[in-house]
Scaffold this active site. Structure first.
Site, PDB file in Angstrom:
ATOM      1  CG  HIS A   1       0.602  -5.938  -1.424  1.00  0.00           C
ATOM      2  ND1 HIS A   1       1.572  -6.901  -1.266  1.00  0.00           N
ATOM      3  CD2 HIS A   1       1.191  -4.925  -2.105  1.00  0.00           C
ATOM      4  CE1 HIS A   1       2.690  -6.480  -1.831  1.00  0.00           C
ATOM      5  NE2 HIS A   1       2.490  -5.295  -2.353  1.00  0.00           N
TER       6      HIS A   1
ATOM      7  CG  ASP B   1      -1.238  -4.587   4.163  1.00  0.00           C
ATOM      8  OD1 ASP B   1      -0.535  -3.620   4.510  1.00  0.00           O
ATOM      9  OD2 ASP B   1      -1.166  -5.118   3.042  1.00  0.00           O
TER      10      ASP B   1
ATOM     11  CD  GLN C   1       0.658   2.052   0.088  1.00  0.00           C
ATOM     12  OE1 GLN C   1       0.849   3.268   0.168  1.00  0.00           O
ATOM     13  NE2 GLN C   1       1.491   1.256  -0.551  1.00  0.00           N
TER      14      GLN C   1
ATOM     15  CE  LYS D   1       4.967  -0.362   0.658  1.00  0.00           C
ATOM     16  NZ  LYS D   1       5.110  -0.462  -0.793  1.00  0.00           N
TER      17      LYS D   1
ATOM     18  CB  CYS E   1       2.155  -6.594  -5.242  1.00  0.00           C
ATOM     19  SG  CYS E   1       3.885  -6.687  -5.666  1.00  0.00           S
TER      20      CYS E   1
HETATM   21  N1  PLP Z   1       0.674  -4.171   1.641  1.00  0.00           N
HETATM   22  C1  PLP Z   1       0.475  -3.081   0.907  1.00  0.00           C
HETATM   23  C2  PLP Z   1      -0.883  -2.445   0.866  1.00  0.00           C
HETATM   24  C3  PLP Z   1       1.532  -2.540   0.169  1.00  0.00           C
HETATM   25  O1  PLP Z   1       1.340  -1.457  -0.572  1.00  0.00           O
HETATM   26  C4  PLP Z   1       2.788  -3.182   0.218  1.00  0.00           C
HETATM   27  C5  PLP Z   1       3.901  -2.701  -0.622  1.00  0.00           C
HETATM   28  O2  PLP Z   1       3.702  -2.290  -1.734  1.00  0.00           O
HETATM   29  C6  PLP Z   1       2.943  -4.302   1.034  1.00  0.00           C
HETATM   30  C7  PLP Z   1       1.857  -4.770   1.726  1.00  0.00           C
HETATM   31  C8  PLP Z   1       4.255  -4.998   1.163  1.00  0.00           C
HETATM   32  O3  PLP Z   1       5.130  -4.189   1.837  1.00  0.00           O
HETATM   33  P1  PLP Z   1       6.680  -4.612   1.989  1.00  0.00           P
HETATM   34  O4  PLP Z   1       7.153  -4.911   0.599  1.00  0.00           O
HETATM   35  O5  PLP Z   1       7.313  -3.410   2.568  1.00  0.00           O
HETATM   36  O6  PLP Z   1       6.728  -5.801   2.880  1.00  0.00           O
END
Ligand code: PLP
Length: 411
Positions: free
Chosen positions: A127, A204, A207, A230, A368
């Site tokens: 992401h 990360d 998900q 999430k 993203c």
């Molecule tokens: N990483 C992953 C795999 C995501 O799906 C997301 C959000 O879509 C993020 C990071 C970023 O999360 P946040 O916007 O809650 O900081």
């Protein structure tokens, strides 16, 4: 420990008031949980109760409300710490979410260590949150961003990743479950490989948290980042997990109230963990809601949630794959509840707009993850993502809406 109830999806759906609503006169079919999950009553009521009965600033107050607010907020942290098997709640820094957690590690942990020519390794399926903070850091320090490749199924090429590990790599960032492809990465194996070179690993987990049981100690990573929204909790709250020894060595990231022990104009000293990384008034109701979300997930049981979502994913994959002209992007052997796809020449945004009229909420765009789109040579995809409340009947509604859309474009 909360008593586990058998997973009954209709009963679970009753916990989510928003699922009762209609969109364009049709029952809502919410297939956008990967972007943000819906909240169960338990979370809505916990935050509502906090504001109605306990609201005050935390930590410094001697009055009753402040102490109640502190207990509730810290209770949320404790619950999360136990849920991910942190050694103590001092290892859990509450942040705004995954993005802020990655930025914290970039600026506090890694920046002081980096020299020109050092490498930061990420995977091609990250992401933007796990790309851009490292890119910014490279610009600040002269370090170089390297990218471990993926294959046409959207799986990490482990051999290639292993070949890229060296003493030059100062951190490896890897997504646990890809939001764009659904791929579940072999994170424990990646950590094992990285340890040979003493490379810290940041995972990360945005998900993964809502889908599976996460045990940070068993994974063997150094940093684990997550987002409340999430995992059926509030927005604007999330966490960074790291070992206490690592966090002790890291300098504070932001300055202000809460994070200090003593301030004079000559010098300030820092508060103990986790407050050292939590400058300013935190998202108190968010922390309370996050604790309620963890309790809710534990009540259902992460194994039961995972099994249910996998069943819906298997059904949906079969049904979608049978639609003429539909191409699934991301066909990894190990996947969680995400299906990205294109349908003939129909632009995903048109697709998303049309199926919305059937009540179906899909996400369309690059999710993203622009480099993933570039790899698969598509400008965008439509994405159906499944949460613990989705049903196979909802998949049928999606399939019907897609068939109708296809027919409309053929006519
Ligand atoms: N990483 C992953 C795999 C995501 O799906 C997301 C959000 O879509 C993020 C990071 C970023 O999360 P946040 O916007 O809650 O900081």
């Amino acid at each position: 420990m909360t008593t586990k109830i058998p997973f009954d999806v209709q009963r679970v759906r009753a916990d989510f008031p928003i699922l009762q609503r209609t969109v364009h006169g049709k029952p809502l079919v919410y297939l956008d949980t990967a972007a943000s999950a819906q909240r169960p009553l338990a979370v809505i009521e916990a935050t509502d109760r906090f504001y109605r009965e306990h609201n005050a600033n935390v930590h410094r107050g001697v009055h009753t409300l402040s102490q109640e607010a502190t207990d509730l907020y810290e209770g949320g942290r404790r619950r999360l710490a136990a849920h991910i098997n942190a050694a103590s709640e001092r290892e859990v820094i509450l942040t705004r979410g995954t993005t802020e957690s990655v930025n914290l590690v970039a600026q506090s942990f890694l920046r002081p260590k980096l020299h020109p020519g050092d490498e930061i390794l990420v995977t091609h399926m990250e992401h933007h949150s796990n790309i851009v903070p490292w890119q910014m850091l490279c610009e600040q320090t002269g370090a170089v961003l390297k990218v471990a490749p993926i294959n046409q199924r959207g799986e990490l090429e482990l051999d290639a990743l292993e070949a890229m590990l060296s003493e030059r790599v100062q951190l490896l960032g890897v997504v646990h479950i890809s939001n764009a492809l659904g791929t579940i990465n072999p994170v424990a194996e990646v950590c094992r490989l990285a340890r040979r070179f003493d490379i810290p690993v940041l995972v990360d987990g945005a998900q993964a948290m809502p889908h599976t049981h996460v045990d940070v100690q068993a994974l063997g990573c150094d940093f684990y980042c997550l987002s409340g929204h999430k995992m059926y909790g509030p927005t604007g709250i999330g966490a960074l997990w790291a070992r206490e020894a690592t966090l002790e060595e890291m300098p504070p990231w932001q300055g202000g109230g809460e994070m200090i022990e003593r301030v004079t104009f000559e010098k300030s000293t820092w508060n103990r963990l986790p407050a050292k990384f939590e400058a300013g008034t935190p998202n108190i109701a968010g922390g309370v809601g996050l604790g309620a979300a963890v309790e809710y997930l534990e009540g259902l049981g992460t194994d039961a949630i995972e099994a249910h979502e996998n069943a819906v994913l298997t059904y949906a994959t079969e049904k979608l794959a049978a639609i003429e002209g539909l191409r699934i992007i991301g066909t990894a052997a190990k996947k969680a509840g995400v299906i990205s796809f294109t349908l003939g020449e129909i632009h995903p945004h048109d697709l998303g707009t049309i199926v919305d009229h059937y009540g179906v909420a899909l996400r369309t765009g690059h999710h993203c993850t622009m480099p993933v789109m570039q790899f698969f040579n598509v400008p965008a995809t439509a994405r159906a993502s499944f949460g613990l409340y989705n049903t196979v009947e909802e998949v049928d509604v999606l399939v019907d809406a897609l068939e109708r859309t296809r027919a409309m474009f053929q006519a």
